[in-house]
Scaffold this motif. Sequence first.
Motif, mmCIF file in Angstrom:
data_model
loop_
_atom_site.group_PDB
_atom_site.id
_atom_site.type_symbol
_atom_site.label_atom_id
_atom_site.label_comp_id
_atom_site.label_asym_id
_atom_site.label_seq_id
_atom_site.Cartn_x
_atom_site.Cartn_y
_atom_site.Cartn_z
ATOM 1 N N GLU A 114 0.833 -1.205 0.000
ATOM 2 C CA GLU A 114 0.000 0.000 0.000
ATOM 3 C C GLU A 114 0.868 1.255 0.000
ATOM 4 O OE1 GLU A 114 -3.582 1.956 2.701
ATOM 5 O OE2 GLU A 114 -1.977 0.826 3.677
ATOM 6 N N LEU A 115 1.968 1.207 0.730
ATOM 7 C CA LEU A 115 2.851 2.367 0.831
ATOM 8 C C LEU A 115 3.582 2.626 -0.486
ATOM 9 C CD1 LEU A 115 3.320 4.345 3.104
ATOM 10 C CD2 LEU A 115 5.350 3.026 3.776
ATOM 11 N N VAL A 116 3.929 1.564 -1.216
ATOM 12 C CA VAL A 116 4.559 1.725 -2.535
ATOM 13 C C VAL A 116 3.623 2.487 -3.463
ATOM 14 C CG1 VAL A 116 5.510 0.545 -4.544
ATOM 15 C CG2 VAL A 116 5.914 -0.397 -2.271
ATOM 16 N N VAL A 117 2.358 2.067 -3.495
ATOM 17 C CA VAL A 117 1.368 2.717 -4.357
ATOM 18 C C VAL A 117 1.194 4.181 -3.956
ATOM 19 C CG1 VAL A 117 -1.055 2.722 -5.087
ATOM 20 C CG2 VAL A 117 0.162 0.553 -4.833
ATOM 21 N N LYS A 118 1.118 4.443 -2.660
ATOM 22 C CA LYS A 118 0.895 5.807 -2.198
ATOM 23 C C LYS A 118 2.096 6.712 -2.469
ATOM 24 C CE LYS A 118 -2.647 4.967 1.304
ATOM 25 N NZ LYS A 118 -3.013 5.048 2.739
ATOM 26 N N ALA A 119 3.300 6.172 -2.326
ATOM 27 C CA ALA A 119 4.484 6.964 -2.638
ATOM 28 C C ALA A 119 4.484 7.371 -4.106
ATOM 29 C CB ALA A 119 5.753 6.165 -2.311
ATOM 30 N N ALA A 120 4.148 6.424 -4.968
ATOM 31 C CA ALA A 120 4.070 6.714 -6.406
ATOM 32 C C ALA A 120 2.993 7.749 -6.688
ATOM 33 C CB ALA A 120 3.786 5.421 -7.182
ATOM 34 N N ILE A 207 10.983 7.937 -0.412
ATOM 35 C CA ILE A 207 9.759 7.760 0.371
ATOM 36 C C ILE A 207 9.730 8.705 1.565
ATOM 37 C CG2 ILE A 207 10.815 5.807 1.603
ATOM 38 C CD1 ILE A 207 7.047 6.422 0.962
ATOM 39 N N ASN A 208 10.898 9.001 2.168
ATOM 40 C CA ASN A 208 10.874 9.865 3.358
ATOM 41 C C ASN A 208 10.670 11.332 3.021
ATOM 42 O OD1 ASN A 208 13.393 10.513 2.376
ATOM 43 N ND2 ASN A 208 14.535 9.752 4.149
ATOM 44 N N SER A 232 12.388 16.311 -16.411
ATOM 45 C CA SER A 232 11.439 15.304 -16.895
ATOM 46 C C SER A 232 10.875 14.519 -15.725
ATOM 47 C CB SER A 232 12.130 14.338 -17.866
ATOM 48 O OG SER A 232 11.300 13.222 -18.129
ATOM 49 N N CYS A 233 9.596 14.169 -15.809
ATOM 50 C CA CYS A 233 8.998 13.313 -14.781
ATOM 51 C C CYS A 233 9.695 11.950 -14.732
ATOM 52 C CB CYS A 233 7.511 13.146 -15.007
ATOM 53 S SG CYS A 233 7.051 12.253 -16.513
ATOM 54 N N LEU A 234 10.361 11.579 -15.831
ATOM 55 C CA LEU A 234 11.086 10.310 -15.869
ATOM 56 C C LEU A 234 12.264 10.308 -14.909
ATOM 57 C CD1 LEU A 234 11.007 9.835 -19.732
ATOM 58 C CD2 LEU A 234 9.760 8.455 -18.051
ATOM 59 N N TYR A 235 12.816 11.495 -14.613
ATOM 60 C CA TYR A 235 13.882 11.567 -13.615
ATOM 61 C C TYR A 235 13.369 11.074 -12.268
ATOM 62 C CZ TYR A 235 16.394 14.714 -16.848
ATOM 63 O OH TYR A 235 17.037 15.279 -17.917
ATOM 64 N N ASP A 236 12.201 11.571 -11.866
ATOM 65 C CA ASP A 236 11.641 11.165 -10.573
ATOM 66 C C ASP A 236 11.175 9.715 -10.602
ATOM 67 O OD1 ASP A 236 12.132 13.646 -9.541
ATOM 68 O OD2 ASP A 236 10.034 14.259 -9.356
ATOM 69 N N PHE A 237 10.511 9.311 -11.673
ATOM 70 C CA PHE A 237 10.020 7.935 -11.773
ATOM 71 C C PHE A 237 11.187 6.954 -11.723
ATOM 72 C CE2 PHE A 237 8.897 4.090 -14.078
ATOM 73 C CZ PHE A 237 7.683 3.752 -13.492
ATOM 74 N N GLY A 238 12.189 7.179 -12.580
ATOM 75 C CA GLY A 238 13.323 6.258 -12.648
ATOM 76 C C GLY A 238 14.139 6.247 -11.375
ATOM 77 N N ASP A 239 14.349 7.421 -10.790
ATOM 78 C CA ASP A 239 15.194 7.489 -9.598
ATOM 79 C C ASP A 239 14.485 6.932 -8.376
ATOM 80 O OD1 ASP A 239 17.755 8.128 -8.619
ATOM 81 O OD2 ASP A 239 16.974 9.923 -7.648
ATOM 82 N N ALA A 240 13.170 7.099 -8.307
ATOM 83 C CA ALA A 240 12.416 6.517 -7.190
ATOM 84 C C ALA A 240 12.570 5.006 -7.177
ATOM 85 C CB ALA A 240 10.942 6.900 -7.292
ATOM 86 N N TYR A 268 4.288 0.428 -8.178
ATOM 87 C CA TYR A 268 4.665 1.833 -8.375
ATOM 88 C C TYR A 268 4.040 2.371 -9.664
ATOM 89 C CZ TYR A 268 7.460 5.961 -7.396
ATOM 90 O OH TYR A 268 7.849 7.240 -7.071
ATOM 91 N N VAL A 269 4.072 1.589 -10.724
ATOM 92 C CA VAL A 269 3.449 2.003 -11.992
ATOM 93 C C VAL A 269 1.962 2.249 -11.784
ATOM 94 C CG1 VAL A 269 2.788 1.215 -14.291
ATOM 95 C CG2 VAL A 269 5.136 0.944 -13.516
ATOM 96 N N LYS A 270 1.316 1.354 -11.068
ATOM 97 C CA LYS A 270 -0.121 1.479 -10.803
ATOM 98 C C LYS A 270 -0.430 2.813 -10.125
ATOM 99 C CE LYS A 270 -3.902 -0.922 -8.384
ATOM 100 N NZ LYS A 270 -4.318 0.200 -7.504
ATOM 101 N N GLY A 271 0.303 3.126 -9.057
ATOM 102 C CA GLY A 271 0.055 4.357 -8.329
ATOM 103 C C GLY A 271 0.393 5.596 -9.131
ATOM 104 N N TYR A 272 1.524 5.546 -9.832
ATOM 105 C CA TYR A 272 1.969 6.725 -10.571
ATOM 106 C C TYR A 272 1.031 7.042 -11.735
ATOM 107 C CZ TYR A 272 4.928 10.119 -12.864
ATOM 108 O OH TYR A 272 5.405 11.278 -13.435
ATOM 109 N N LEU A 273 0.685 6.038 -12.527
ATOM 110 C CA LEU A 273 -0.175 6.291 -13.680
ATOM 111 C C LEU A 273 -1.599 6.641 -13.267
ATOM 112 C CD1 LEU A 273 1.017 3.666 -16.332
ATOM 113 C CD2 LEU A 273 1.533 6.108 -16.186
ATOM 114 N N GLU A 274 -2.012 6.167 -12.102
ATOM 115 C CA GLU A 274 -3.338 6.551 -11.602
ATOM 116 C C GLU A 274 -3.380 8.055 -11.349
ATOM 117 O OE1 GLU A 274 -5.949 5.580 -7.651
ATOM 118 O OE2 GLU A 274 -5.077 3.869 -8.725
#
Length: 352
Positions: A114-120, A207-208, A232-240, A268-274
């Motif tokens: 749940e926390l992975v999804v919420k972080a994304a 996450i922190n 780019s948002c890809l910087y945050d997505f990839g680095d997370a 993470y993909v689920k949360g981010y793309l949502e």
Amino acid sequence: MDIKEVLEKFAIDGNIDSVNAFGNGHINKSYKVITDTGEKYLFQSINGYAFKNVDDLMRNIYIVTSYLKAEGFETLEIVKTKNRKLYFKDDNTFYRVYKYVRKSITYEKLESPELVVKAAKAFGQLHRALEGLDSVLVAETIKDFHNTPKRFENLMSAITEDPCDRLKDTDGLMGFVFTNRPYLRLIQEALDSGEIPERIVHNDPKINNVLFDRETNEIRCVIDLDTVMPGSCLYDFGDALRSIFTGDNESNRDTSVMKVDLNIYELYVKGYLESMNGSITKKEIELMPASIAVLALELGIRFLEDYIRGDKYFKITFEDENLVRAQGQFALAKDVIANLPKLKAITKKYID
């Protein structure tokens, strides 16, 4: 000046009752301040070595937080000095104050699915919320921070100079970098060509850096906005995801532990793309899986350059730690590249 003398320069409510060290940040020193009126504040000294232009840094934070607040989002609130400045300078030290976000908590690790999804979701919500803010208004406070081709050039310069006679220790690593050099250009060339949009992004998506409600565990806001810049948002997505997959193994000599976790990636993909649904472009989605490799390669290059130059930037706890760190990031990049077909298939499941 002591802390209380500095705090008196700020427009805080009441008299200072207590000042206590707060958090475990590696860059800025933080303190929780409580006044006799019950008001709470976060007081910080800004690391002037890490951040060379405090004017731009604080202006960025003020612009971003003011915009988010106007759009109805909870965010950090800067407390200005009594003469309406965003920070106070004493000699070569810089100080700032935020209102303390009450009844909030942070996590150091992703303790549940749940926390992975919420972080994304939190970083996706930030990216989407800032879409309406013109990136021209936000300064580049750390030049070429995620310009991976430039990072490669810096590494080549270090190799040419070899100031500490350490190049001999890097056997095999440069071959890996050269073999995978096309990945280094993926995001930067897409930005330069206009294939993907420039966005205002966080650049430290751990996450922190997400505040959650202490009672409901729902997302409150994203904090630590010192590195908010155009990119780019890809910087945050990839680095997370790079950070999640690395975990506590950054300095582990056993590089076999540096592996992709397909289940975490899917969450993470689920949360981010949502959060980004209807906003993110087809090309950005296409590059999401490979962005993890790009960011792992980039950090590996930075560790390797620092090792060759004699450990000038990253703190080390043993002699060849930056070399070990580089090996770990390259091992992760290798595993990401090997798993790209699976990562792409997972991503495709969440595209409308």
